[in-house]
Design a protein around this motif. Structure first.
Motif, PDB file in Angstrom:
ATOM      1  N   LYS A   5       1.281   9.084  -5.660  1.00 16.02           N
ATOM      2  CA  LYS A   5       0.763  10.165  -4.822  1.00 16.02           C
ATOM      3  C   LYS A   5      -0.714   9.950  -4.499  1.00 16.02           C
ATOM      4  O   LYS A   5      -1.533  10.856  -4.521  1.00 16.02           O
ATOM      5  N   LEU A   6      -1.025   8.691  -4.228  1.00 12.35           N
ATOM      6  CA  LEU A   6      -2.394   8.286  -3.946  1.00 12.35           C
ATOM      7  C   LEU A   6      -2.739   8.641  -2.500  1.00 12.35           C
ATOM      8  O   LEU A   6      -2.065   8.182  -1.583  1.00 12.35           O
ATOM      9  N   THR A   7      -3.764   9.460  -2.313  1.00  7.92           N
ATOM     10  CA  THR A   7      -4.223   9.753  -0.955  1.00  7.92           C
ATOM     11  C   THR A   7      -4.750   8.459  -0.359  1.00  7.92           C
ATOM     12  O   THR A   7      -5.621   7.816  -0.950  1.00  7.92           O
ATOM     13  N   THR A   8      -4.223   8.065   0.793  1.00 13.81           N
ATOM     14  CA  THR A   8      -4.578   6.765   1.345  1.00 13.81           C
ATOM     15  C   THR A   8      -5.094   6.924   2.769  1.00 13.81           C
ATOM     16  O   THR A   8      -4.475   7.613   3.584  1.00 13.81           O
ATOM     17  N   VAL A   9      -6.248   6.326   3.049  1.00 12.37           N
ATOM     18  CA  VAL A   9      -6.834   6.390   4.392  1.00 12.37           C
ATOM     19  C   VAL A   9      -7.230   4.970   4.794  1.00 12.37           C
ATOM     20  O   VAL A   9      -8.085   4.350   4.155  1.00 12.37           O
ATOM     21  N   ILE A  10      -6.577   4.455   5.817  1.00 14.70           N
ATOM     22  CA  ILE A  10      -6.735   3.046   6.180  1.00 14.70           C
ATOM     23  C   ILE A  10      -7.092   2.916   7.658  1.00 14.70           C
ATOM     24  O   ILE A  10      -6.405   3.476   8.516  1.00 14.70           O
ATOM     25  N   ASN A  11      -8.116   2.154   7.955  1.00 15.33           N
ATOM     26  CA  ASN A  11      -8.443   1.813   9.347  1.00 15.33           C
ATOM     27  C   ASN A  11      -7.578   0.669   9.814  1.00 15.33           C
ATOM     28  O   ASN A  11      -7.441  -0.335   9.109  1.00 15.33           O
ATOM     29  N   VAL A  12      -7.056   0.810  11.000  1.00 15.51           N
ATOM     30  CA  VAL A  12      -6.322  -0.308  11.613  1.00 15.51           C
ATOM     31  C   VAL A  12      -6.597  -0.322  13.107  1.00 15.51           C
ATOM     32  O   VAL A  12      -6.969   0.693  13.677  1.00 15.51           O
ATOM     33  N   HIS A  13      -6.388  -1.470  13.740  1.00 14.80           N
ATOM     34  CA  HIS A  13      -6.376  -1.402  15.192  1.00 14.80           C
ATOM     35  C   HIS A  13      -4.989  -1.715  15.763  1.00 14.80           C
ATOM     36  O   HIS A  13      -4.801  -1.719  16.961  1.00 14.80           O
ATOM     37  N   ASP A  14      -4.022  -1.940  14.853  1.00 16.00           N
ATOM     38  CA  ASP A  14      -2.662  -2.254  15.270  1.00 16.00           C
ATOM     39  C   ASP A  14      -1.807  -0.984  15.241  1.00 16.00           C
ATOM     40  O   ASP A  14      -1.484  -0.437  14.193  1.00 16.00           O
ATOM     41  N   ILE A  15      -1.438  -0.534  16.443  1.00 21.40           N
ATOM     42  CA  ILE A  15      -0.715   0.731  16.586  1.00 21.40           C
ATOM     43  C   ILE A  15       0.651   0.683  15.898  1.00 21.40           C
ATOM     44  O   ILE A  15       1.112   1.669  15.325  1.00 21.40           O
ATOM     45  N   GLU A  16       1.277  -0.499  15.903  1.00 20.36           N
ATOM     46  CA  GLU A  16       2.626  -0.602  15.322  1.00 20.36           C
ATOM     47  C   GLU A  16       2.597  -0.370  13.810  1.00 20.36           C
ATOM     48  O   GLU A  16       3.489   0.282  13.265  1.00 20.36           O
ATOM     49  N   LEU A  17       1.583  -0.907  13.142  1.00 17.29           N
ATOM     50  CA  LEU A  17       1.473  -0.694  11.700  1.00 17.29           C
ATOM     51  C   LEU A  17       1.267   0.784  11.403  1.00 17.29           C
ATOM     52  O   LEU A  17       1.893   1.346  10.500  1.00 17.29           O
ATOM     53  N   LEU A  24       0.836  -1.204   0.000  1.00 13.27           N
ATOM     54  CA  LEU A  24       0.000   0.000   0.000  1.00 13.27           C
ATOM     55  C   LEU A  24       0.871   1.254   0.000  1.00 13.27           C
ATOM     56  O   LEU A  24       0.594   2.226  -0.693  1.00 13.27           O
ATOM     57  N   LYS A  25       1.929   1.203   0.788  1.00 19.54           N
ATOM     58  CA  LYS A  25       2.824   2.353   0.885  1.00 19.54           C
ATOM     59  C   LYS A  25       3.514   2.606  -0.462  1.00 19.54           C
ATOM     60  O   LYS A  25       3.649   3.747  -0.901  1.00 19.54           O
ATOM     61  N   SER A  26       3.913   1.524  -1.138  1.00 19.58           N
ATOM     62  CA  SER A  26       4.612   1.741  -2.402  1.00 19.58           C
ATOM     63  C   SER A  26       3.650   2.266  -3.470  1.00 19.58           C
ATOM     64  O   SER A  26       4.025   3.146  -4.261  1.00 19.58           O
TER      65      SER A  26
END
Ligand code: ADP
Ligand code: ADP
Length: 238
Positions: free
Chosen positions: A197-209, A189-191
């Motif tokens: 330059k894709l605006t990216t909004v992702i839900n996670v519950h893992d703080i480390e990620l 996703l990061k790459s």
């Protein structure tokens, strides 16, 4: 790119709001992780961005369009600018990897072309190129039910990307995956984000990620923003 002004969502009258007076701006080229426990309002937030959930109050603006004011046709057009990935992938099990990726284009094509399964050379080229990018070109003919969880999410990502969106939204896309696979998916996703330059909004519950990959973290609790800043600011404040 994306703005929330005094946005609230109340599902049931008398119950606590799922989103409570959210004010927020997300700029192009951000990689935002929305962090929070189950029930915090993350999913409601994502669904409000792509118009699947109408706010009870307030204004949501996406790519210069105020969602409340859009007619169905304009909303469909806007949604084709927004790619979505999901926790449970939402793939069509008996179809191949390649066919599932094609379906990402369905919203932008006349219905009859979809029914006849007609795709242009350009669409085939796009599909192949994203299958290569997510590492699944060799698997293109395989039925998706025969893939691992990580591979299924790669198909989901390729399907979102063939729309050539300017925003990518993820509703807990790694919640069903083990930590190593989750990390690989975030690297992908990061790459994609950096390359386009894709605006990216992702839900996670893992703080480390979130700390590892986000340019900004938005912490939600009981429908309210309790943190809004960079990963290093989060480490400082705890
Ligand atoms: P998260 O994604 O962080 O787990 P949600 O946005 O799914 O949080 O849920 C936020 C709150 O809204 C929760 O209290 C949840 O029970 C409630 N909720 C979510 N979806 C619905 C719905 N369709 N109908 C009624 N309540 C809902
Ligand atoms: P899983 O662990 O469930 O197989 P992964 O996300 O780790 O899921 O990998 C999914 C598939 O993608 C694997 O078949 C792997 O060989 C391939 N793959 C993983 N990383 C890359 C990469 N950077 N480039 C190309 N293919 C990759």
């Amino acid at each position: 790119m994306l703005s929330f002004k005094n946005v609230s969502v109340v599902y049931e009258k008398g119950e606590a709001p799922a989103l409570n007076n959210i004010n927020l701006e997300i700029k192009p080229e951000e990689f935002v992780c929305v962090l929070g426990r189950s029930g915090a309002g993350k999913s409601t937030f994502i669904r409000t961005v792509n118009g699947l959930q109408t706010p009870t109050d307030g204004r949501v603006t996406v790519l210069g369009n105020e969602l409340n004011c859009l007619k169905e046709k304009r909303l469909r057009k806007l949604r084709s600018e927004i790619g979505m990935i999901f926790q449970h992938f939402h793939l069509i099990p008996r179809m191949s990897v390649e066919q599932n990726v094609y379906t990402g284009r369905f919203g932008q094509r006349p219905v009859w072309k979809n029914m006849l399964g007609l795709f242009s050379e350009e669409e085939k080229r796009l599909t192949d190129s994203y299958l290569r990018e997510v590492g699944l070109y060799e698997f293109r003919g395989r039925r998706v039910e025969r893939l691992s969880g990580g591979q299924k999410q790669r198909v989901g990502i390729a399907r979102a990307m063939v729309q050539e969106p300017s925003i990518l939204l993820g509703d807990e896309p790694v919640a069903s995956l083990d930590p190593t696979t989750s990390d690989h998916i975030f690297q992908l996703l990061k790459s994609l984000h950096l390359k386009r330059k894709l605006t990216t909004v992702i839900n996670v519950h893992d703080i480390e990620l979130a700390e590892k990959f986000a340019t900004r973290i938005i912490g939600l609790q009981n429908g309210e923003i309790v943190f809004n800043g960079t990963p290093s600011e989060m480490t400082k404040t705890d």
